[in-house]
Design a protein around this motif. Structure first.
Motif, PDB file in Angstrom:
ATOM      1  N   SER A 145      73.848  54.158  24.660  1.00 54.35           N
ATOM      2  CA  SER A 145      73.173  53.405  23.602  1.00 54.35           C
ATOM      3  C   SER A 145      72.931  54.321  22.413  1.00 54.35           C
ATOM      4  CB  SER A 145      71.847  52.840  24.114  1.00 54.35           C
ATOM      5  OG  SER A 145      70.916  53.893  24.327  1.00 54.35           O
ATOM      6  N   GLN A 186      75.266  49.525  21.741  1.00 49.82           N
ATOM      7  CA  GLN A 186      76.179  50.429  22.418  1.00 49.82           C
ATOM      8  C   GLN A 186      77.045  51.217  21.432  1.00 49.82           C
ATOM      9  OE1 GLN A 186      75.978  50.986  25.728  1.00 49.82           O
ATOM     10  NE2 GLN A 186      74.223  49.591  25.548  1.00 49.82           N
ATOM     11  N   ARG A 240      76.926  42.009  19.723  1.00 48.57           N
ATOM     12  CA  ARG A 240      77.484  42.192  21.068  1.00 48.57           C
ATOM     13  C   ARG A 240      78.856  41.550  21.198  1.00 48.57           C
ATOM     14  NH1 ARG A 240      71.992  40.766  22.811  1.00 48.57           N
ATOM     15  NH2 ARG A 240      70.873  42.680  23.370  1.00 48.57           N
ATOM     16  N   GLU A 250      78.245  53.826  29.648  1.00 44.00           N
ATOM     17  CA  GLU A 250      77.785  53.289  28.367  1.00 44.00           C
ATOM     18  C   GLU A 250      76.713  54.202  27.792  1.00 44.00           C
ATOM     19  OE1 GLU A 250      76.416  49.340  29.144  1.00 44.00           O
ATOM     20  OE2 GLU A 250      78.429  48.469  29.105  1.00 44.00           O
ATOM     21  N   HIS A 279      80.377  53.155  20.334  1.00 41.56           N
ATOM     22  CA  HIS A 279      81.805  53.097  20.611  1.00 41.56           C
ATOM     23  C   HIS A 279      82.418  54.481  20.429  1.00 41.56           C
ATOM     24  CE1 HIS A 279      82.181  48.489  19.620  1.00 41.56           C
ATOM     25  NE2 HIS A 279      81.248  48.762  20.521  1.00 41.56           N
TER      26      HIS A 279
END
Length: 380
Positions: free
Chosen positions: A276, A338, A63, A274, A340
């Motif tokens: 996942s 997450q 993270r 966001e 990118h």
């Protein structure tokens, strides 16, 4: 040739093909093929990539790793109400009308009862000039409060005077809808607390052909951003606009690439703030239960110069994140990891699938069933 002989030939042929480079067509590589070469580098050289097994234990460190790819503005102002009426600001233009019932008036000509004084621009110091009372400070006042102030000062000169004041225009009491709406332009507040969705509606709304609209708000030297879908889904995000705000709506440029043994192989645009790893799998149609290796979901990512090689950062420019979706820890971890922009989400193919194809190939060639169970059947 007896059944036993045929089975022996099939086993030897299958082993030969599986041991070498097969020409059996398949839609995705195996996990071990992608990860081959991880240790293939000379002493003193950096490894070609870093393999990270994403688990509960590794998530806290991940993270803190840098963001990669295109990064739109983030963060959004908190909801809150301001004054219900516009406040006069320097640069605004006021229309003033003065009514006087006196027979002999300082303002009106014979036979007239009112005089119009349009286009009074508020000075940088916040004043307007009114004859006989000089400058009046009006900045920061509502039009009603400013009207009363002007009338009170005029009454000291003309007791029967009445004043009408209208805020005609002004950039500080307006919002620029720059792009992403049917009718972009400058929109003046009819009243304060106009929400961003209300202003989008006043500007004609967002065209249906704009995919995944992303809203950028420029306010007081700060830039904020949020997906339009989140504003639709959360009333607290539908904030009140302020004078001199600028709103830009454009398609979200973030994307990831879906490859391998999945429901689709394509470039996928972000549809929310966001995404996942688990959501990405869902967006790409899930992993193919007939071909994919649930232990071999891989995410390939490249970090920019300066984002790797230092403490608290990835060790190498190229990083492969591996997920095991066959247990609870892997599923939870995938849901917390997450994606990118620019990531490659690769669903690798199970080795058993390729094995089955080879067996079917040889079974077809030799003229008997291709099921694995056929190999172990009893002979006559």
């Amino acid at each position: 040739m007896t059944d036993y002989s045929r089975r022996a030939v099939l086993l030897m042929g299958s082993a030969a093909v599986l041991a070498g480079c097969t020409a059996v067509p398949r839609g995705a590589p195996h996990r071990r093929e992608v990860l081959a070469g991880a240790d293939d580098f000379e002493p003193g050289e950096a490894p070609p990539f870093t393999l990270v097994e994403v688990r509960r234990e590794t998530l806290p460190e991940l993270r803190n790793w840098p963001m990669t790819g295109f990064r739109p503005p983030t963060g959004w102002p908190a909801a809150g109400n301001g004054p219900t009426a516009p406040r006069i600001q320097p640069g605004d233009v006021l229309d003033l009308r003065i009514w006087d019932s006196e027979t002999v008036s300082l303002f009106t000509a014979d036979g007239e009862r009112a005089i119009a004084m349009p286009g009074l621009r508020v000075s940088p110091s916040g004043h307007i000039f009114v004859p006989y009372i000089d400058e009046v400070h009006v900045a920061g006042l509502t039009t009603d409060t400013a009207r009363r102030r002007i009338q009170e000062q005029l009454e000291a000169v003309i007791s029967s005077v009445q004043v009408q004041l209208v805020l005609a225009s002004g950039l500080r009491n307006s919002v620029d809808m720059v792009s992403g709406v049917a009718n972009p332009g400058n929109f003046r507040f009819e009243e304060m607390n106009t929400s961003i969705l209300g202003m989008i509606s006043a500007a004609g709304g967002v065209p249906e052909g704009l995919p995944n609209p992303y809203v950028t708000l420029m306010r007081g030297g700060q830039v904020y951003g949020i997906s339009l879908s989140e504003i639709y889904g959360n009333p607290a995000r539908d904030i009140a606009l302020r004078g001199r705000d600028r709103v830009i709506i454009e398609s979200d440029k973030r994307h990831f690439i879906a490859l391998g043994a999945a429901g689709s192989q394509q470039v996928v645009r972000f549809d929310q703030q966001e995404i996942s790893a688990l959501k990405a799998v869902s967006i790409m149609g899930g992993i193919d239960d007939a071909r994919a290796d649930p232990r071999g979901l891989l995410i390939l990512r490249r970090y920019d110069r300066g984002q790797y090689g230092n403490p608290g950062q990835p060790a190498t420019e190229r990083v492969i994140f591996s997920f095991n979706l066959t247990n609870a820890d892997g599923l939870f971890s995938a849901d917390e990891f997450q994606i990118h922009s620019g990531d490659v989400v690769l669903a690798t193919q199970a080795v058993a699938t390729s094995t089955e194809r080879v067996l079917r190939l040889f079974g077809s060639t030799l003229g008997f069933g291709a099921r694995v169970s056929d190999i172990g059947g009893s002979s006559n």
